[in-house]
Design a protein around this motif. Structure first.
Motif, PDB file in Angstrom:
ATOM      1  N   ALA A 171      52.661  44.088  49.970  1.00 58.02           N
ATOM      2  CA  ALA A 171      52.328  45.126  50.952  1.00 58.02           C
ATOM      3  C   ALA A 171      52.880  46.482  50.532  1.00 58.02           C
ATOM      4  CB  ALA A 171      52.877  44.749  52.327  1.00 58.02           C
ATOM      5  N   GLN A 172      53.953  46.452  49.757  1.00 52.16           N
ATOM      6  CA  GLN A 172      54.576  47.714  49.368  1.00 52.16           C
ATOM      7  C   GLN A 172      53.889  48.349  48.171  1.00 52.16           C
ATOM      8  OE1 GLN A 172      58.880  47.630  50.076  1.00 52.16           O
ATOM      9  NE2 GLN A 172      58.703  45.413  49.988  1.00 52.16           N
ATOM     10  N   GLU A 173      52.852  47.690  47.669  1.00 51.54           N
ATOM     11  CA  GLU A 173      52.116  48.182  46.497  1.00 51.54           C
ATOM     12  C   GLU A 173      53.052  48.571  45.355  1.00 51.54           C
ATOM     13  OE1 GLU A 173      49.605  51.300  48.294  1.00 51.54           O
ATOM     14  OE2 GLU A 173      47.957  49.920  47.870  1.00 51.54           O
ATOM     15  N   PRO A 174      53.873  47.621  44.911  1.00 53.11           N
ATOM     16  CA  PRO A 174      54.804  47.940  43.818  1.00 53.11           C
ATOM     17  C   PRO A 174      54.051  48.086  42.509  1.00 53.11           C
ATOM     18  CG  PRO A 174      54.821  45.585  44.224  1.00 53.11           C
ATOM     19  CD  PRO A 174      53.924  46.192  45.267  1.00 53.11           C
ATOM     20  N   ARG A 175      54.681  48.714  41.534  1.00 51.67           N
ATOM     21  CA  ARG A 175      54.089  48.792  40.200  1.00 51.67           C
ATOM     22  C   ARG A 175      54.573  47.642  39.332  1.00 51.67           C
ATOM     23  NH1 ARG A 175      55.252  54.539  38.269  1.00 51.67           N
ATOM     24  NH2 ARG A 175      53.918  53.930  36.538  1.00 51.67           N
ATOM     25  N   VAL A 176      55.743  47.107  39.703  1.00 46.39           N
ATOM     26  CA  VAL A 176      56.253  45.916  39.028  1.00 46.39           C
ATOM     27  C   VAL A 176      56.663  44.899  40.083  1.00 46.39           C
ATOM     28  CG1 VAL A 176      58.148  44.978  37.644  1.00 46.39           C
ATOM     29  CG2 VAL A 176      57.065  47.131  36.964  1.00 46.39           C
ATOM     30  N   LEU A 177      56.209  43.663  39.903  1.00 45.81           N
ATOM     31  CA  LEU A 177      56.611  42.606  40.826  1.00 45.81           C
ATOM     32  C   LEU A 177      57.441  41.573  40.072  1.00 45.81           C
ATOM     33  CD1 LEU A 177      56.306  41.438  43.717  1.00 45.81           C
ATOM     34  CD2 LEU A 177      54.334  40.148  42.883  1.00 45.81           C
ATOM     35  N   LEU A 178      58.650  41.325  40.601  1.00 45.81           N
ATOM     36  CA  LEU A 178      59.523  40.304  40.030  1.00 45.81           C
ATOM     37  C   LEU A 178      59.359  39.051  40.866  1.00 45.81           C
ATOM     38  CD1 LEU A 178      62.740  42.542  39.824  1.00 45.81           C
ATOM     39  CD2 LEU A 178      60.948  42.290  38.077  1.00 45.81           C
ATOM     40  N   CYS A 179      59.042  37.941  40.237  1.00 46.10           N
ATOM     41  CA  CYS A 179      58.825  36.710  40.985  1.00 46.10           C
ATOM     42  C   CYS A 179      59.791  35.633  40.517  1.00 46.10           C
ATOM     43  CB  CYS A 179      57.405  36.183  40.765  1.00 46.10           C
ATOM     44  SG  CYS A 179      56.160  37.174  41.548  1.00 46.10           S
ATOM     45  N   ASP A 180      60.518  35.034  41.457  1.00 47.37           N
ATOM     46  CA  ASP A 180      61.463  33.973  41.100  1.00 47.37           C
ATOM     47  C   ASP A 180      60.968  32.665  41.712  1.00 47.37           C
ATOM     48  OD1 ASP A 180      63.633  32.702  40.083  1.00 47.37           O
ATOM     49  OD2 ASP A 180      65.127  34.004  40.999  1.00 47.37           O
ATOM     50  N   GLU A 181      60.335  31.844  40.929  1.00 49.82           N
ATOM     51  CA  GLU A 181      59.786  30.563  41.400  1.00 49.82           C
ATOM     52  C   GLU A 181      58.981  30.745  42.687  1.00 49.82           C
ATOM     53  OE1 GLU A 181      59.928  27.812  39.805  1.00 49.82           O
ATOM     54  OE2 GLU A 181      61.790  27.724  38.631  1.00 49.82           O
ATOM     55  N   PRO A 182      58.022  31.667  42.702  1.00 48.24           N
ATOM     56  CA  PRO A 182      57.377  32.005  43.978  1.00 48.24           C
ATOM     57  C   PRO A 182      56.457  30.923  44.515  1.00 48.24           C
ATOM     58  CG  PRO A 182      56.268  33.117  42.209  1.00 48.24           C
ATOM     59  CD  PRO A 182      57.457  32.443  41.596  1.00 48.24           C
ATOM     60  N   THR A 183      55.974  30.032  43.670  1.00 48.10           N
ATOM     61  CA  THR A 183      54.975  29.083  44.177  1.00 48.10           C
ATOM     62  C   THR A 183      55.468  27.643  44.180  1.00 48.10           C
ATOM     63  OG1 THR A 183      53.966  28.788  41.994  1.00 48.10           O
ATOM     64  CG2 THR A 183      53.062  30.536  43.369  1.00 48.10           C
ATOM     65  N   THR A 184      56.758  27.454  43.873  1.00 47.51           N
ATOM     66  CA  THR A 184      57.280  26.087  43.764  1.00 47.51           C
ATOM     67  C   THR A 184      57.114  25.296  45.062  1.00 47.51           C
ATOM     68  OG1 THR A 184      58.911  27.057  42.317  1.00 47.51           O
ATOM     69  CG2 THR A 184      59.254  24.780  42.899  1.00 47.51           C
ATOM     70  N   ALA A 185      57.304  25.977  46.193  1.00 45.12           N
ATOM     71  CA  ALA A 185      57.264  25.269  47.477  1.00 45.12           C
ATOM     72  C   ALA A 185      55.833  25.105  48.011  1.00 45.12           C
ATOM     73  CB  ALA A 185      58.123  26.018  48.499  1.00 45.12           C
ATOM     74  N   LEU A 186      54.851  25.557  47.245  1.00 42.65           N
ATOM     75  CA  LEU A 186      53.479  25.559  47.770  1.00 42.65           C
ATOM     76  C   LEU A 186      52.674  24.363  47.247  1.00 42.65           C
ATOM     77  CD1 LEU A 186      52.682  29.347  47.265  1.00 42.65           C
ATOM     78  CD2 LEU A 186      53.772  28.221  49.202  1.00 42.65           C
ATOM     79  N   ASP A 187      51.741  23.880  48.049  1.00 42.26           N
ATOM     80  CA  ASP A 187      50.904  22.798  47.530  1.00 42.26           C
ATOM     81  C   ASP A 187      49.900  23.376  46.522  1.00 42.26           C
ATOM     82  OD1 ASP A 187      48.271  23.315  48.651  1.00 42.26           O
ATOM     83  OD2 ASP A 187      49.147  22.797  50.590  1.00 42.26           O
ATOM     84  N   VAL A 188      49.298  22.468  45.767  1.00 42.94           N
ATOM     85  CA  VAL A 188      48.535  22.865  44.584  1.00 42.94           C
ATOM     86  C   VAL A 188      47.402  23.855  44.892  1.00 42.94           C
ATOM     87  CG1 VAL A 188      47.158  21.991  42.664  1.00 42.94           C
ATOM     88  CG2 VAL A 188      49.122  20.702  43.470  1.00 42.94           C
ATOM     89  N   THR A 189      46.693  23.633  45.995  1.00 40.55           N
ATOM     90  CA  THR A 189      45.562  24.501  46.339  1.00 40.55           C
ATOM     91  C   THR A 189      46.031  25.914  46.657  1.00 40.55           C
ATOM     92  OG1 THR A 189      44.829  22.557  47.535  1.00 40.55           O
ATOM     93  CG2 THR A 189      43.432  24.518  47.659  1.00 40.55           C
ATOM     94  N   ILE A 190      47.077  25.991  47.471  1.00 38.89           N
ATOM     95  CA  ILE A 190      47.613  27.306  47.847  1.00 38.89           C
ATOM     96  C   ILE A 190      48.207  27.985  46.621  1.00 38.89           C
ATOM     97  CG2 ILE A 190      49.298  28.513  49.278  1.00 38.89           C
ATOM     98  CD1 ILE A 190      47.069  27.313  50.896  1.00 38.89           C
ATOM     99  N   GLN A 191      48.873  27.207  45.791  1.00 40.33           N
ATOM    100  CA  GLN A 191      49.449  27.763  44.564  1.00 40.33           C
ATOM    101  C   GLN A 191      48.356  28.407  43.715  1.00 40.33           C
ATOM    102  OE1 GLN A 191      52.374  25.494  42.396  1.00 40.33           O
ATOM    103  NE2 GLN A 191      51.445  25.998  40.452  1.00 40.33           N
ATOM    104  N   ALA A 192      47.228  27.725  43.584  1.00 40.01           N
ATOM    105  CA  ALA A 192      46.112  28.268  42.797  1.00 40.01           C
ATOM    106  C   ALA A 192      45.624  29.579  43.407  1.00 40.01           C
ATOM    107  CB  ALA A 192      44.983  27.250  42.722  1.00 40.01           C
ATOM    108  N   GLN A 193      45.574  29.625  44.725  1.00 33.96           N
ATOM    109  CA  GLN A 193      45.106  30.822  45.417  1.00 33.96           C
ATOM    110  C   GLN A 193      46.065  31.998  45.188  1.00 33.96           C
ATOM    111  OE1 GLN A 193      44.183  30.039  49.508  1.00 33.96           O
ATOM    112  NE2 GLN A 193      43.946  32.205  50.015  1.00 33.96           N
ATOM    113  N   VAL A 194      47.367  31.713  45.265  1.00 30.76           N
ATOM    114  CA  VAL A 194      48.359  32.769  45.058  1.00 30.76           C
ATOM    115  C   VAL A 194      48.331  33.255  43.601  1.00 30.76           C
ATOM    116  CG1 VAL A 194      50.837  33.254  45.034  1.00 30.76           C
ATOM    117  CG2 VAL A 194      49.844  32.057  46.970  1.00 30.76           C
ATOM    118  N   LEU A 195      48.173  32.322  42.676  1.00 31.47           N
ATOM    119  CA  LEU A 195      48.097  32.714  41.263  1.00 31.47           C
ATOM    120  C   LEU A 195      46.877  33.592  41.016  1.00 31.47           C
ATOM    121  CD1 LEU A 195      49.187  29.472  39.351  1.00 31.47           C
ATOM    122  CD2 LEU A 195      50.529  31.517  39.835  1.00 31.47           C
TER     123      LEU A 195
END
Ligand SMILES: Nc1ncnc2c1ncn2[C@@H]1O[C@H](COP(=O)(O)OP(=O)(O)OP(=O)(O)O)[C@@H](O)[C@H]1O
Ligand SMILES: [Mg+2]
Length: 276
Positions: A171-195
């Motif tokens: 939402a903050q429209e960053p120019r760089v996004l740092l992600c630390d294991e962002p999709t580990t807790a997500l099920d496979v379908t949602i993970q694919a969507q986020v990726l």
């Protein structure tokens, strides 16, 4: 010029057993629109690298050497009084944390947390910001976002909180996004969507992505380059395909073989063979 340059970063931490080096001469160079994977065994320093970039090291930890340049400016010292430049957080660099508890305010409705990030940045009305927040929540796979926006973090599942955090960071429209294991807790379908969403963000919006994960299959799907950490150091870096095809370090080779083969089906995983 790269958007983000970590240059010979060295970080020590004071603990009960004395002073210890947790990052040792770490250098990372990230171009706008580049998705880079940052991998390495547990405790190798991935989270501390990201937290250094955001100026959010834990108590007792301090930068003892090196620079972190954003757009050519050393943010370690470009803030008021020669300190870390906190103005970089949000629109410059934003982060999705390994533990959602760090990032979400427990006593504020989640919709509001995203709305605040948007309103601040874009000078929108409350209604416009709310609509955008709902849209973002929808795009990270939150069903019924209008209703969920009125929930507090504790009322949501871990995977749902993770998605709220991703929405708030974007939402903050960053120019760089740092992600630390962002999709580990997500099920496979949602993970694919986020990726998919991350992919769109770096391809279309030029978002620089520094992506920490244990999941090399995700790195293979998302990233164009990779850096490998061990004991607080970067031991290997390169174009993703080249490192995957021909790792120069024994450590990288072990990391790659410890993971189910990425370019082959699950049938090829050793364990599946043995249990047959
Ligand atoms: N809050 C803290 N206080 C003291 N030492 C810490 C703290 N957090 C991490 N460390 C130490 O810093 C080093 C690097 O840790 P870091 O959290 O960056 O590893 P990591 O690569 O993110 O591991 P993981 O994959 O398990 O998340 C480790 O030796 C760890 O024990
Ligand atoms: Mg970590």
């Amino acid at each position: 010029m790269p958007i983000l340059e970590v240059d010979s970063l060295t970080v020590d931490i004071d603990g009960e057993a004395g002073r210890r080096r947790i990052l040792d001469d770490v250098s990372i160079s990230l171009e706008a629109g580049e998705p880079m994977g940052l991998v390495g065994e547990s405790g190798s320093g991935k989270s501390m690298t990201l937290r250094s970039i955001l100026g959010m090291l834990p108590p007792g930890a301090s930068v003892v050497g090196g620079e972190i340049r954003f757009d050519g400016r050393n943010i370690l010292t470009s803030g008021p009084g020669g300190r870390f430049d906190q103005r970089i957080r949000g629109t410059g660099i934003s982060m999705v944390f390994q533990e959602p508890a760090i990032a979400l305010n427990p006593v504020m409705k989640v919709g509001r947390q995203i709305t605040d990030a948007i309103a601040e940045r874009r000078g929108l009305s409350k209604k416009q910001a709310h609509d955008l927040a709902v849209e973002l929540m929808d795009s990270v796979g939150i069903t019924d976002p209008d209703r969920r926006a009125r929930h507090y973090p504790f009322q949501l599942s871990g995977g749902m909180r993770q998605r709220v955090m991703i929405a708030a960071a974007l939402a903050q429209e960053p120019r760089v996004l740092l992600c630390d294991e962002p999709t580990t807790a997500l099920d496979v379908t949602i993970q694919a969507q986020v990726l998919d969403l991350f992919r769109t963000m770096h391809q279309d919006e030029g978002l620089g992505l520094l992506y920490v994960t244990h999941d090399l299959a995700v790195v293979a799907q998302l990233c164009s380059s990779i850096s490998v950490m061990k004991d607080g150091q970067i031991v290997e870096h390169g174009v993703l395909q080249e490192v995957f095809d021909d790792p120069q370090e024994e450590y990288t080779r072990r990391l790659l073989t410890a993971t189910p083969r990425i370019d082959e089906g699950v049938d090829d995983v050793g364990l599946a063979e043995e249990t047959r």
